[in-house]
Design an enzyme around this catalytic site. Structure first.
Site, PDB file in Angstrom:
ATOM      1  N   LYS A 195      -4.272   6.676  -2.872  1.00  7.37           N
ATOM      2  CA  LYS A 195      -4.275   8.231  -2.335  1.00  7.37           C
ATOM      3  C   LYS A 195      -3.088   8.471  -1.430  1.00  7.37           C
ATOM      4  CE  LYS A 195      -6.227  10.107   1.345  1.00  7.37           C
ATOM      5  NZ  LYS A 195      -5.119  11.151   1.344  1.00  7.37           N
ATOM      6  N   GLY A 248      -1.477   3.982   8.484  1.00  6.13           N
ATOM      7  CA  GLY A 248      -1.397   5.236   9.209  1.00  6.13           C
ATOM      8  C   GLY A 248      -2.097   5.081  10.552  1.00  6.13           C
ATOM      9  N   SER A 249      -2.741   5.830  11.125  1.00  8.47           N
ATOM     10  CA  SER A 249      -3.284   5.675  12.377  1.00  8.47           C
ATOM     11  C   SER A 249      -4.034   4.639  12.701  1.00  8.47           C
ATOM     12  CB  SER A 249      -3.862   7.125  13.024  1.00  8.47           C
ATOM     13  OG  SER A 249      -4.982   7.470  12.003  1.00  8.47           O
ATOM     14  N   THR A 250      -4.291   4.138  13.929  1.00  9.42           N
ATOM     15  CA  THR A 250      -4.995   3.264  14.568  1.00  9.42           C
ATOM     16  C   THR A 250      -6.646   3.861  14.313  1.00  9.42           C
ATOM     17  OG1 THR A 250      -3.454   2.265  15.859  1.00  9.42           O
ATOM     18  CG2 THR A 250      -5.842   1.872  16.229  1.00  9.42           C
ATOM     19  N   VAL A 252      -7.834   6.181  12.137  1.00 11.90           N
ATOM     20  CA  VAL A 252      -8.539   6.043  10.936  1.00 11.90           C
ATOM     21  C   VAL A 252      -8.497   4.443  10.370  1.00 11.90           C
ATOM     22  CG1 VAL A 252      -7.898   6.683   8.232  1.00 11.90           C
ATOM     23  CG2 VAL A 252      -7.524   8.062  10.190  1.00 11.90           C
ATOM     24  N   GLY A 253      -7.720   3.688  10.681  1.00  9.94           N
ATOM     25  CA  GLY A 253      -7.734   2.215  10.244  1.00  9.94           C
ATOM     26  C   GLY A 253      -9.257   1.540  10.742  1.00  9.94           C
ATOM     27  N   GLU A 271      -1.949  -1.398   8.642  1.00 10.18           N
ATOM     28  CA  GLU A 271      -0.557  -1.238   9.300  1.00 10.18           C
ATOM     29  C   GLU A 271      -0.726   0.320  10.083  1.00 10.18           C
ATOM     30  OE1 GLU A 271       2.477   0.119  10.521  1.00 10.18           O
ATOM     31  OE2 GLU A 271       3.469   0.364   8.582  1.00 10.18           O
ATOM     32  N   CYS A 305       6.434   4.725  12.367  1.00 13.48           N
ATOM     33  CA  CYS A 305       5.725   3.778  13.065  1.00 13.48           C
ATOM     34  C   CYS A 305       6.265   2.671  14.174  1.00 13.48           C
ATOM     35  CB  CYS A 305       4.750   3.095  12.267  1.00 13.48           C
ATOM     36  SG  CYS A 305       5.293   2.485  11.116  1.00 13.48           S
ATOM     37  N   GLU A 402       1.085   7.071  21.034  1.00  8.20           N
ATOM     38  CA  GLU A 402       2.111   7.249  20.001  1.00  8.20           C
ATOM     39  C   GLU A 402       2.198   8.716  19.816  1.00  8.20           C
ATOM     40  OE1 GLU A 402       1.108   6.340  15.782  1.00  8.20           O
ATOM     41  OE2 GLU A 402       2.881   5.189  15.712  1.00  8.20           O
TER      42      GLU A 402
HETATM   43  P1  TAP Z   1      -3.952   9.375   9.105  1.00  2.00           P
HETATM   44  O1  TAP Z   1      -4.952  10.383   9.345  1.00  2.00           O
HETATM   45  O2  TAP Z   1      -4.062   7.829   9.679  1.00  2.00           O
HETATM   46  O3  TAP Z   1      -3.343   9.644   7.716  1.00  2.00           O
HETATM   47  C1  TAP Z   1      -3.143   8.369   6.935  1.00  2.00           C
HETATM   48  C2  TAP Z   1      -3.912   8.228   5.840  1.00  2.00           C
HETATM   49  O4  TAP Z   1      -5.108   8.147   5.979  1.00  2.00           O
HETATM   50  C3  TAP Z   1      -3.637   9.522   4.774  1.00  2.00           C
HETATM   51  O5  TAP Z   1      -3.583   9.472   3.505  1.00  2.00           O
HETATM   52  C4  TAP Z   1      -4.980  10.039   5.313  1.00  2.00           C
HETATM   53  O6  TAP Z   1      -5.527  11.319   4.473  1.00  2.00           O
HETATM   54  C5  TAP Z   1      -6.067   9.123   5.283  1.00  2.00           C
HETATM   55  N1  TAP Z   1      -7.340   9.260   5.786  1.00  2.00           N
HETATM   56  C6  TAP Z   1      -7.460  10.128   6.903  1.00  2.00           C
HETATM   57  N2  TAP Z   1      -8.956   9.928   7.148  1.00  2.00           N
HETATM   58  C7  TAP Z   1      -9.300   9.164   6.641  1.00  2.00           C
HETATM   59  C8  TAP Z   1     -10.616   8.360   6.379  1.00  2.00           C
HETATM   60  N3  TAP Z   1     -12.034   8.820   6.991  1.00  2.00           N
HETATM   61  N4  TAP Z   1     -10.779   7.462   5.385  1.00  2.00           N
HETATM   62  C9  TAP Z   1      -9.747   7.087   4.620  1.00  2.00           C
HETATM   63  N5  TAP Z   1      -8.406   7.541   4.652  1.00  2.00           N
HETATM   64  C10 TAP Z   1      -8.407   8.624   5.626  1.00  2.00           C
HETATM   65  O7  TAP Z   1      -2.827   9.906   9.897  1.00  2.00           O
HETATM   66  P2  TAP Z   1      -2.217  11.655  10.434  1.00  2.00           P
HETATM   67  O8  TAP Z   1      -3.557  12.351  10.734  1.00  2.00           O
HETATM   68  O9  TAP Z   1      -1.602  11.899   9.126  1.00  2.00           O
HETATM   69  O10 TAP Z   1      -1.367  11.436  11.495  1.00  2.00           O
HETATM   70  C11 TAP Z   1      -1.855  11.263  12.819  1.00  2.00           C
HETATM   71  C12 TAP Z   1      -1.146  10.092  13.446  1.00  2.00           C
HETATM   72  O11 TAP Z   1      -1.257   8.976  13.049  1.00  2.00           O
HETATM   73  C13 TAP Z   1       0.189  10.548  13.912  1.00  2.00           C
HETATM   74  O12 TAP Z   1       0.494  11.353  14.991  1.00  2.00           O
HETATM   75  C14 TAP Z   1       0.463   9.104  13.965  1.00  2.00           C
HETATM   76  O13 TAP Z   1       0.523   8.662  15.332  1.00  2.00           O
HETATM   77  C15 TAP Z   1      -0.312   8.130  13.370  1.00  2.00           C
HETATM   78  N6  TAP Z   1       0.476   7.908  11.897  1.00  2.00           N
HETATM   79  C16 TAP Z   1       1.031   6.643  11.987  1.00  2.00           C
HETATM   80  C17 TAP Z   1       1.411   6.376  10.698  1.00  2.00           C
HETATM   81  C18 TAP Z   1       2.001   4.941  10.436  1.00  2.00           C
HETATM   82  S1  TAP Z   1       3.142   4.565   9.599  1.00  2.00           S
HETATM   83  N7  TAP Z   1       1.650   4.084  11.223  1.00  2.00           N
HETATM   84  C19 TAP Z   1       1.600   7.232   9.639  1.00  2.00           C
HETATM   85  C20 TAP Z   1       1.022   8.353   9.875  1.00  2.00           C
HETATM   86  C21 TAP Z   1       0.648   8.896  11.026  1.00  2.00           C
HETATM   87  P3  TAP Z   1      -4.848  12.861   4.368  1.00  2.00           P
HETATM   88  O14 TAP Z   1      -3.759  12.845   3.394  1.00  2.00           O
HETATM   89  O15 TAP Z   1      -6.068  13.808   4.392  1.00  2.00           O
HETATM   90  O16 TAP Z   1      -4.118  13.121   5.683  1.00  2.00           O
END
Ligand code: TAP
Length: 498
Positions: A195, A248-250, A252-253, A271, A305, A402
């Site tokens: 995804k 992605g985010s901590t 959601v992790g 990660e 990140c 972050e």
């Molecule tokens: P996340 O919500 O963590 O998005 C990363 C991925 O997880 C996306 O594909 C997202 O789907 C998916 N996701 C969201 N909720 C989920 C769930 N309940 N179950 C499974 N997968 C889920 O990041 P964001 O909201 O885009 O960004 C928020 C913050 O996260 C940023 O400000 C940053 O601090 C951090 N972030 C960190 C990284 C890295 S590389 N560490 C990358 C992006 C963001 P969607 O496609 O619907 O978003």
């Protein structure tokens, strides 16, 4: 400020500026299909805030179809059964096809993610081909061991593919993330349901198309676009997915790990976020230090990140470095990522844009000194000036959370011991950097910092051969390197009497 212009006026790359959008459906079992609900979602150009196209919106039922296809391909299909060298050959062909279409792919990530087109061509797309060739080359070198057993027994281990992999990736590096996960999984003989982030679905669908052309069998690589709360959640809780890999985010992790535990206890690798410290010592070359610090923070508009968002500078060099960094920020051209003169494109979307600006307000309210930047650029698009705060205290929100945008915090330190202590004073542990000419300092600091990656006299220096991942709440498991391949393998022991 004169340089912070948001021009959407690039003529030289006019045709790529609006790349053709060829694939907008889900890719399941080797075919592009509509979602079962028939629903779509808009994908947005962050330069203009306008809709690029509509993309099929996958939900739990689409994930289920994709998992069935991946399960069948794993349990009965040729991919896990063919020799490693045959898989490797297909992966090499896949890499060649990416190279042939590099311009178009780079344009898709640039238009969808607000990323610099030239850097997509120079870094992101080549990272895909490097990963495919590296892991394609490793596919026929996956060996077990012979076991020396006692009591009249003999044995050996097999390293087998883990099965169906669910992969959930973010939007900041759509191509890099796709292949960081997909290339080792393919080499191992796994099948995949991926995804992409809802913000950046376009290049992933193109890659699915190229995978088919290269000869990846149907069902081996499936792409389901959709929202995290529906499609993402369906992947992490699916009973027939054998492993989930996530970046992605901590926050959601943690949800993914909980869902994995509550369903079939599938292993996960995560990660996650970071608040990475970069330590500059008095003996550093000032120009080199300024380059490293600036790039460490503002590369990919701070949407990375490992961003060096906490910069600790030893007191003897602090004022000089501060001046250099402000000069660099003021010379930064913010604007259309297709314009070769531009250094920094727009943030990914409205939510991130507003989030970053609200952190900047926090920084001002908490008493940090805003040296430069801090404002929205232009009328349209999610552009933000490169922003530098000094006089930042370790307990300020901008030094702890972050931000994921172009906001740097500068802090002063006196001794190495103090710098190490403060650098480690975080819940994160993704990366760190050191700039010094003193080998003892470099060695002591690199061994004392609790982070998965330490760069000495460089920063964001990634390589497919170098394992990458976090300590502490930055996650666990490693992408890249042969450690990255191991995440998609499991060990079976076979024992027999002699
Ligand atoms: P996340 O919500 O963590 O998005 C990363 C991925 O997880 C996306 O594909 C997202 O789907 C998916 N996701 C969201 N909720 C989920 C769930 N309940 N179950 C499974 N997968 C889920 O990041 P964001 O909201 O885009 O960004 C928020 C913050 O996260 C940023 O400000 C940053 O601090 C951090 N972030 C960190 C990284 C890295 S590389 N560490 C990358 C992006 C963001 P969607 O496609 O619907 O978003």
């Amino acid at each position: 400020m004169a340089n912070h212009s948001n021009g959407n006026s690039n003529q030289s790359a006019a045709s790529l500026n609006t790349p053709p959008i060829k694939f907008t459906k889900l890719f399941i079992n080797g075919n592009f299909v509509d979602s079962i609900s028939g629903k779509t979602f808009d994908t947005i150009d962050p330069r203009t805030e306008e809709v690029i196209t509509k993309v099929s919106l996958g939900g739990a039922e689409d994930v289920d179809l994709a998992v069935k296809a991946a399960r069948h391909a794993f349990d009965h299909g040729p991919w896990p059964r063919m020799s490693g060298s045959e898989r490797g050959k297909i992966m090499m062909k896949f890499a060649d096809l990416i190279e042939e279409n590099a311009e178009e792919l780079a344009a898709l990530d640039a238009v969808n993610g607000g990323k610099l087109f030239t850097l997509c061509k120079l870094i992101d797309i080549p990272s895909a081909t490097k990963a495919l060739r590296y892991y394609g080359g490793a596919a026929d070198k996956i060996h077990g061991t012979v076991l020396k057993l006692s009591k009249g027994l003999q044995g050996y281990t097999l390293r087998e593919p883990i099965g169906v992999v669910g992969s959930i990736i973010p939007w900041n590096f759509p191509t890099v993330m796709f292949f960081m996960k997909t290339a080792p999984a393919l080499a191992a003989g796994c099948t995949i349901v991926l995804k992409p982030a809802e913000q950046t679905p376009l290049s992933a669908l193109y890659y699915a198309h190229l995978a088919k052309l290269a000869g990846v069998p149907d069902g081996v690589l499936n792409v389901v676009n959709g929202y995290g709360s529906t499609a993402g959640a369906a992947i992490s809780s699916h009973m027939d997915i054998d492993k989930v890999t996530f970046t992605g985010s901590t926050e959601v992790g943690r949800m993914i790990m909980t869902a994995a535990a509550a369903s079939n206890l599938k292993p996960v690798s995560l990660e996650l976020g970071g608040k990475s410290p970069l330590l500059i010592f008095d003996d550093a070359d000032i120009d080199q230090a300024a380059d490293i610090v600036f790039r460490g923070m503002f590369f990919n508009k701070g949407e990375i990140c490992v961003a060096s968002s906490r910069v600790y500078v030893q007191e003897g060099i602090y004022e000089k470095l501060k001046k250099k960094l402000v000069e660099k920020a003021k010379a930064t051209v913010v604007g259309d990522p297709f314009d070769p003169k531009v250094h920094q494109g727009p943030q990914i979307n409205k939510k991130q844009f507003e989030r970053i600006l609200s952190y900047i307000e926090h920084g001002k309210r908490e008493g940090a000194t805003l040296l430069t930047g801090g404002k929205h650029v232009g009328e349209k698009g999610y552009y933000i000036e490169p922003t530098i705060f000094s006089d930042v205290k370790d307990d300020m929100i901008i030094a702890k959370e972050e931000i994921f945008g172009p906001v740097m915090s500068l802090m002063k330190f006196k001794t190495m011991e103090e710098a190490i202590k403060r650098a480690n004073n975080t819940t994160y542990g993704l990366a760190a950097g050191i700039v010094t000419k003193n080998l003892n300092v470099a060695n002591t600091v690199s061994r004392s910092i609790r982070a998965g990656m330490v760069w000495i006299n460089c920063y964001t220096a990634f390589d497919v051969d170098c394992p990458y991942g976090g300590y502490k709440m930055s996650g666990f498991g490693r992408d890249y390197g042969l450690d990255g391949l191991n995440q998609y393998l499991q060990v079976k022991s076979v024992v027999t009497p002699i």
